[in-house]
Design a protein around this motif. Structure first.
Motif, PDB file in Angstrom:
ATOM      1  N   GLN A   1       0.855  -1.178   0.000  1.00  0.00           N
ATOM      2  CA  GLN A   1       0.000   0.000   0.000  1.00  0.00           C
ATOM      3  C   GLN A   1       0.894   1.233   0.000  1.00  0.00           C
TER       4      GLN A   1
ATOM      5  N   VAL B   1       0.862   5.191   0.631  1.00  0.00           N
ATOM      6  CA  VAL B   1       0.039   6.229   1.255  1.00  0.00           C
ATOM      7  C   VAL B   1       0.749   7.562   1.075  1.00  0.00           C
ATOM      8  N   VAL B   2       0.034   8.533   0.541  1.00  0.00           N
ATOM      9  CA  VAL B   2       0.582   9.874   0.377  1.00  0.00           C
ATOM     10  C   VAL B   2      -0.192  10.793   1.307  1.00  0.00           C
ATOM     11  N   LYS B   3       0.546  11.495   2.170  1.00  0.00           N
ATOM     12  CA  LYS B   3      -0.102  12.393   3.131  1.00  0.00           C
ATOM     13  C   LYS B   3       0.771  13.622   3.325  1.00  0.00           C
TER      14      LYS B   3
END
Length: 106
Positions: free
Chosen positions: A86, A88-90
């Motif tokens: 996975q 995840v870009v935050k």
């Protein structure tokens, strides 16, 4: 007396390797691939067949020579070994100017 210097947490950065963050990510991905292969007691030939890459390339990757292997290719290897990956870009915290890339193995 020996002088001790605290590392940055990225050995590649500490020793002046080009693209140290990329190398650290690759090292972490390669370590996880190696761990899975070892747990399954697969030979490099069997692993090469599953991973869809030549056995010498598997050998190089497991020995830390992964300059010619992209992170995308390593992620594909993990998927072929039955792992969900996975991304995840935050937003980065305001305390940092730049974001960072890290690998979290669960």
């Amino acid at each position: 007396m020996t002088e001790i210097e605290r590392g940055s947490g990225n050995v590649y950065s500490d020793i002046g390797v080009p693209s140290p963050d990329e190398m650290l990510v690759k090292a972490q991905l390669a370590a996880e691939i190696g761990s899975i292969l070892k747990a399954r007691q697969l030979t490099q030939i069997q692993a090469a067949e599953i991973l869809g890459m030549p056995q010498p390339k598997v050998s190089e990757m497991l020995r830390g020579k992964f300059r010619g292997i992209s992170e995308t290719r390593m992620i594909d290897c993990l998927a072929r070994l039955g792992r969900d990956v996975q991304i995840v870009v935050k937003p980065a915290p305001r305390s940092r100017k730049e974001g960072r890339v890290e690998v979290v193995i669960v």
